[in-house]
Design an enzyme around this catalytic site. Structure first.
Site, short mmCIF file in Angstrom:
data_model
loop_
_atom_site.label_atom_id
_atom_site.label_comp_id
_atom_site.label_asym_id
_atom_site.label_seq_id
_atom_site.Cartn_x
_atom_site.Cartn_y
_atom_site.Cartn_z
N CYS A 168 57.81 1.27 53.83
CA CYS A 168 58.57 0.34 54.78
C CYS A 168 59.25 -0.62 54.07
O CYS A 168 59.55 -1.40 54.68
CB CYS A 168 57.77 0.13 55.89
SG CYS A 168 56.29 -1.09 55.59
N GLY A 169 59.67 -0.43 52.85
CA GLY A 169 60.55 -1.52 52.30
C GLY A 169 59.79 -2.56 51.86
O GLY A 169 58.53 -2.89 51.64
#
Length: 393
Positions: A168-169
Site C-alpha cells: 500500500c505504498g
C-alpha cells in the site's frame, strides 16, 4: 590418332554426368534449406507447411481442442536468450493481471468503507445534537465531569492506527514515522509516553525496538463497533485510573484516492465546545469517465437539541452527559478506523495501478528485445546457409 576403347569412353561420360548432377543437386538443396529455415523462423507450429494430414495422429492434433497449443514450440536459440525473454514476458503479464485484480478488489472495499461511514452518520448527528443541548442546559456544571477535566500532563498515551498488510505504498511507513517523531518530541519535553497500537505493522515495528506498549489490536478491513468499543474502554479506563493524563490519536485522514494526511488529535480529555461545534464530512467513491474518483461533502454541525426549562429528567443531566461521552468516544474511534482503512485501500489502489503500469512498460521492452534476438538468429542462419552454398560453387 588412336581412339580410346568404347568401354573407357562410356565410363568417362558417366563420371562427368555424375559430377554435374551432384553440383546442381547441392545447389538445389542449399536453396531449399534456406527457404525452409526462413519459414521455420517465423512459425511456431511444427506442421506449418503441411497442407493435409497423412496420419490419424496428425488428424487428432488438428481436431482435438487445445492440442495445437500443447504442441507449440518457440524458437530455440543456441544461447537460449530468446526463450528466457519469452518466459519473462509471460511472467510479467501474469503479474500485471494480478495487480489489476488487486486494484479492483481495493476499490470495492473502499466503497464498502464508504457505506459504513454513511450508516453511522445518523447516530453521530443525534448524539452530537443531544450533547449540545445538555451542555447548554447545564452551563458550567459540566466542567466537573472527569472526562472533561483538564489536568497537568505528565504522561501521554499515543493511539497509533496502521494497517495489517503491506502493498500500500508509504501508508504504514508515514504513520510509523509520525508516531516515532511525536514520541521523541514528548520525551524532549520531559513527558513520559507509551503506545496503544492498532495494526500489525505498527506492532511489529515498535516491538522490535522495545518501545513501551500498553495494548495491541489488529486492524481488519471492515472495522465494526465491537472492535471500537474494546479500544475506547481501554482508553477510558487508562485515563480514569490516572495512569495517563492525556490520550492522543494518530491516524491517516482520508483526503482522496491519491492523497492522505497523517493527523494527530487529542481524544481524552474531551472539549465540550469541540464536541458540540465540530462539523463532519463524508466521501463517496465514483467512477465517472471510467476512472475512480472521490467526492467529498462537508456536513454542517448538528443543531443542539432544545430542552425546555420545565423539562424534568428522570436521571441527573450530568449522569446523562457522563454516559454520552463514552458513546461519543466509541463513535470517534470507529470513524477514525474506517477513515484509516479507506486511506489504506486508496493507497493500495494507487500502488497496484503503478505496478500494473510498470509491468506493461516492462513487457513492451522485453517484447522488443525478444524480436531483436529472433531477427538476429534468423539472419545468422540465413548467412550460414548462403555462405555454404557459395563455397560449393
Amino acid at each position: 590418332t588412336s581412339h580410346p576403347p568404347p568401354c573407357r569412353l562410356l565410363s568417362t561420360i558417366a563420371q562427368f554426368n555424375s559430377i554435374s548432377y551432384n553440383k546442381y543437386t547441392m545447389k538445389f538443396l542449399c536453396v531449399a534449406a534456406t527457404a525452409l529455415a526462413t519459414a521455420t523462423a517465423f512459425t511456431t507450429s511444427p506442421g506449418a507447411f503441411t497442407t493435409a494430414p497423412t496420419s490419424p495422429a496428425l488428424n487428432d492434433v488438428f481436431t482435438a481442442p487445445g492440442a495445437a497449443h500443447r504442441t507449440r514450440r518457440g524458437i530455440v536459440l543456441a544461447d537460449g536468450k530468446a526463450n528466457a525473454i519469452r518466459d519473462r514476458i509471460t511472467t510479467v503479464n501474469n503479474t500485471k493481471k494480478i495487480t489489476s485484480a488487486m486494484k479492483l478488489v481495493a476499490a470495492a472495499k473502499v466503497r464498502r468503507a464508504q457505506d459504513s461511514v454513511m450508516a453511522t452518520r445518523p447516530f453521530s448527528e443525534t448524539l452530537q445534537s443531544v450533547f449540545g443541548g445538555l451542555i447548554a442546559r447545564l452551563g458550567g456544571e459540566a466542567a466537573d465531569l472527569p472526562l472533561l477535566t483538564q489536568r497537568e500532563v505528565n504522561k501521554v498515551t499515543l493511539v497509533v492506527i496502521t494497517g495489517d498488510r503491506g502493498l500500500c505504498g508509504g501508508y504504514n511507513s508515514f504513520m510509523i514515522k509520525k508516531a516515532e517523531a511525536r514520541y521523541k518530541e514528548l520525551e524532549k519535553q520531559g513527558i513520559a509516553c507509551d503506545f496503544i497500537l492498532i495494526g500489525k505493522k505498527a506492532v511489529t515495528y515498535f516491538k522490535r525496538r522495545e518501545y513501551p506498549i500498553r495494548k495491541t489490536y489488529d486492524c481488519g478491513q471492515n472495522p465494526n463497533s465491537k472492535e471500537a468499543l474494546a479500544i475506547s474502554e481501554e482508553i477510558i479506563n487508562t485515563f480514569l485510573s490516572g495512569e495517563t493524563d492525556a490520550v492522543e490519536l494518530l491516524y491517516t485522514k482520508f483526503l482522496s484516492l491519491i492523497a492522505s494526511q497523517p493527523s494527530v488529535r487529542t481524544l481524552v480529555p474531551f472539549s465540550a465546545s469541540e464536541i458540540s461545534q465540530q462539523g463532519d464530512e463524508v466521501f463517496q467513491l465514483t467512477s465517472a469517465g471510467g476512472d475512480f474518483a472521490v467526492d467529498r461533502k462537508e456536513l454542517e454541525v448538528a443543531e443542539p437539541q432544545d430542552f425546555p426549562n420545565d423539562m424534568i429528567f428522570e436521571q441527573d443531566p450530568l449522569q446523562i452527559v457522563n454516559s454520552i461521552l463514552p458513546l461519543y468516544l466509541n463513535g470517534q474511534i470507529l470513524r477514525t478506523l474506517q477513515e484509516s482503512v479507506a486511506s489504506e485501500l486508496a493507497a493500495r489502489m494507487q500502488s497496484m495501478q503503478s505496478a500494473s503500469d510498470n509491468a506493461g512498460a516492462l513487457a513492451k521492452r522485453l517484447s522488443q528485445e525478444y524480436n531483436r534476438a529472433r531477427q538476429a538468429s534468423v539472419t545468422a542462419e540465413i548467412l550460414e546457409i548462403v555462405s555454404g552454398a557459395s563455397a560449393l560453387e
